[in-house]
Scaffold this active site. Sequence first.
Site, PDB file in Angstrom:
ATOM      1  N   GLU A  85     -12.787  -8.160   1.538  1.00 48.39           N
ATOM      2  CA  GLU A  85     -13.033  -7.672   0.176  1.00 48.39           C
ATOM      3  C   GLU A  85     -11.668  -7.350  -0.394  1.00 48.39           C
ATOM      4  OE1 GLU A  85     -15.774  -8.020  -1.264  1.00 48.39           O
ATOM      5  OE2 GLU A  85     -16.960  -8.485   0.502  1.00 48.39           O
ATOM      6  N   CYS A  99     -10.810  -0.417  -6.293  1.00 48.05           N
ATOM      7  CA  CYS A  99     -10.843  -1.869  -6.469  1.00 48.05           C
ATOM      8  C   CYS A  99     -11.710  -2.226  -7.668  1.00 48.05           C
ATOM      9  CB  CYS A  99     -11.362  -2.528  -5.217  1.00 48.05           C
ATOM     10  SG  CYS A  99     -12.734  -1.612  -4.527  1.00 48.05           S
TER      11      CYS A  99
HETATM   12  P1  NAD Z   1      -2.817  -3.904   1.096  1.00 44.50           P
HETATM   13  O1  NAD Z   1      -3.205  -5.332   1.046  1.00 44.50           O
HETATM   14  O2  NAD Z   1      -1.415  -3.543   0.784  1.00 44.50           O
HETATM   15  O3  NAD Z   1      -3.099  -3.322   2.566  1.00 44.50           O
HETATM   16  C1  NAD Z   1      -4.351  -3.467   3.181  1.00 44.50           C
HETATM   17  C2  NAD Z   1      -4.142  -3.482   4.679  1.00 44.50           C
HETATM   18  O4  NAD Z   1      -3.431  -4.668   5.033  1.00 44.50           O
HETATM   19  C3  NAD Z   1      -3.314  -2.296   5.192  1.00 44.50           C
HETATM   20  O5  NAD Z   1      -3.821  -1.861   6.424  1.00 44.50           O
HETATM   21  C4  NAD Z   1      -1.958  -2.920   5.368  1.00 44.50           C
HETATM   22  O6  NAD Z   1      -1.137  -2.263   6.307  1.00 44.50           O
HETATM   23  C5  NAD Z   1      -2.316  -4.320   5.837  1.00 44.50           C
HETATM   24  N1  NAD Z   1      -1.242  -5.287   5.647  1.00 44.50           N
HETATM   25  C6  NAD Z   1      -0.252  -5.246   4.732  1.00 44.50           C
HETATM   26  N2  NAD Z   1       0.560  -6.306   4.900  1.00 44.50           N
HETATM   27  C7  NAD Z   1       0.063  -7.023   5.928  1.00 44.50           C
HETATM   28  C8  NAD Z   1       0.460  -8.223   6.575  1.00 44.50           C
HETATM   29  N3  NAD Z   1       1.521  -8.914   6.166  1.00 44.50           N
HETATM   30  N4  NAD Z   1      -0.293  -8.657   7.594  1.00 44.50           N
HETATM   31  C9  NAD Z   1      -1.373  -7.974   7.997  1.00 44.50           C
HETATM   32  N5  NAD Z   1      -1.798  -6.837   7.440  1.00 44.50           N
HETATM   33  C10 NAD Z   1      -1.090  -6.379   6.399  1.00 44.50           C
HETATM   34  O7  NAD Z   1      -3.840  -3.109   0.166  1.00 44.50           O
HETATM   35  P2  NAD Z   1      -3.851  -1.567  -0.212  1.00 44.50           P
HETATM   36  O8  NAD Z   1      -2.703  -1.295  -1.127  1.00 44.50           O
HETATM   37  O9  NAD Z   1      -4.015  -0.723   0.986  1.00 44.50           O
HETATM   38  O10 NAD Z   1      -5.218  -1.486  -1.019  1.00 44.50           O
HETATM   39  C11 NAD Z   1      -5.319  -1.906  -2.344  1.00 44.50           C
HETATM   40  C12 NAD Z   1      -5.913  -3.293  -2.463  1.00 44.50           C
HETATM   41  O11 NAD Z   1      -7.161  -3.330  -1.805  1.00 44.50           O
HETATM   42  C13 NAD Z   1      -6.182  -3.687  -3.898  1.00 44.50           C
HETATM   43  O12 NAD Z   1      -5.850  -5.041  -4.075  1.00 44.50           O
HETATM   44  C14 NAD Z   1      -7.689  -3.466  -4.046  1.00 44.50           C
HETATM   45  O13 NAD Z   1      -8.293  -4.237  -5.058  1.00 44.50           O
HETATM   46  C15 NAD Z   1      -8.154  -3.858  -2.683  1.00 44.50           C
HETATM   47  N6  NAD Z   1      -9.447  -3.248  -2.360  1.00 44.50           N
HETATM   48  C16 NAD Z   1     -10.555  -4.023  -2.481  1.00 44.50           C
HETATM   49  C17 NAD Z   1     -11.804  -3.496  -2.209  1.00 44.50           C
HETATM   50  C18 NAD Z   1     -13.048  -4.344  -2.344  1.00 44.50           C
HETATM   51  O14 NAD Z   1     -14.106  -3.904  -1.892  1.00 44.50           O
HETATM   52  N7  NAD Z   1     -12.976  -5.511  -2.940  1.00 44.50           N
HETATM   53  C19 NAD Z   1     -11.923  -2.175  -1.800  1.00 44.50           C
HETATM   54  C20 NAD Z   1     -10.762  -1.404  -1.674  1.00 44.50           C
HETATM   55  C21 NAD Z   1      -9.526  -1.968  -1.954  1.00 44.50           C
END
Ligand code: NAD
Length: 542
Positions: free
Chosen positions: A293, A327
Amino acid sequence: MGKGFFNVPIAINEPIKSYAPGTPERDAVLKAYKEMYTSKVDVPLYINGQHITTGNTRTMSPPHDHKHVVGTYHLAEKKHVEDAIATALEARKAWSLMPWEQRAAIFLKAAELVAGPYRYKINAATMIGQSKNIFQAEIDSACELVDFLRFNVQYMTEIYSEQPKSTSDAWNRVEYRPLEGFTYAVTPFNFTAIAGNLPACMALMGNVVIWKPSDSQVYSAKVIMDIFEEAGVPPGVINVVFGDPVMISETVLSSPDFSGLHFTGSTFIFKELWKQIGNNIHNYKTYPRIVGETGGKDFIMAHKSAVPKQVSTAIVRGAFEFQGQKCSAASRAYIPKSLWAEVKKLIIEDVKSFKMGSPEDMGNFITAVIHEGSFDKLAKYIDAAKKDADVEIIAGGNYDKSKGYFIEPTIIVTSNPNYTTMHTELFGPVITIYVYEDDAYADTLELVDSTSEYALTGAILATDRYAITQATTALQNCAGNFYINDKCTGAVVGQQPFGGARSSGTNDKAGSPQNLLRWVSTRLIKETFVTPTDYRYPFLGE
Ligand code: NAD
């Protein structure tokens, strides 16, 4: 094995406490906040039920007071991730055979621990670590987490009772097996409930999990693990590793036993992980399940028949609660010219009435954004908007990171419906509004549909039923959660299963049976009561 067809408690949504002045819950959460704010916590890795301290640590600071340190957490090296995988696979031997009612009991107990003894602690951790005001913390880390745990137990039993037809001479049974191997949960900063749910729902279905939380959600992740341990999740079933996401993911995804990714976060990272899984596909013992998501560019569309005060409230709540870091947050709006003067007056009035600061002061509606990277990105877009000819900032536009990462709730109005902030996810308290000619309703619906790559949430506000019908059809593929005469945020587990398509994710609807089905692999068992003893069919007769 259980001797009986057990009924689980009927899931009900956890009631939201008000935290109004004078209530006991307000005193209790402030007490927990103060204690946790003034002490230091040390967060280990959780591998095989052991608390592992690596000595390689990072500090944790509240986004609204970034020089203040509330604790440290330990970072994993590659060998810790490998240990976590090995112990998860060992734990799987017993956990995958554990009767379902025992798994259910563990997670139902976890729900009651969150709702009761841990409620103020998990809310305070979310207020401190993720800068949520008390109401945002309550609806997330207390109520939504409880709801996920309770409803998923009920959905699990509904799934198990879904069985094929049988005949008098053959009994057909479907067994919902956990995935073979281990699963991987990667969770975002913005919802404590999502962070807890992603590993928990896979474990509930009998899987073992490696969980990598966000660096900006470590404090509440620790409280979640305390709760899971107290609830009786056995060692090795949910293992937590903090640290370099690239190293951790590469180690996990290169294991032949990797069998499923449960991700919530940004679109780019999800696509990168999917690519890595694709590159490793020949090494896996099974085809991994991939659920993600991801981002959104969620919209509010108003028709000329809408009520201006309803439109302004949907915008203000939808765009600015939790600093626009949901989100589902509204980040673009389309308002007909005939309503604009009134809607504009109302939203500016509301935004001017916001107080901004620490969540400890409960008069603050707005607190800080999550980290410096997010602050700098938002400041850059606001600065650009101040210079660009086709936009005007009508509220906010200031920012200050001297103490915390504070961005004023900002409203941009553009004459260009394809202006960059109409399609780029900023993930902060910034909304861009496009004012359209009243008679261009159909064209504007097309614009809404085609402007961004995302399709997560959206709302139509109108009193004209034909206009609502037209929007519902025209915007069919542009939101996985579509709201009529409401804001586009605030999905409740058990009521509005959540998720979007296009670049917003695989739309496997968190908090629904649909999601849980991704974490099981069915085995059909056919048992024949009168087993044939002659290969010849009647048509072969003389
Ligand atoms: P992010 O993508 O920065 O991080 C999410 C996770 O991915 C974290 O645990 C992070 O450490 C990990 N991550 C980061 N870089 C990585 C890599 N290169 N390889 C593997 N893992 C990696 O997101 P965020 O800032 O924590 O959250 C915000 C984002 O999440 C927004 O885009 C938001 O829209 C989305 N979001 C979506 C939903 C949904 O249900 N659609 C819900 C909540 C958040």
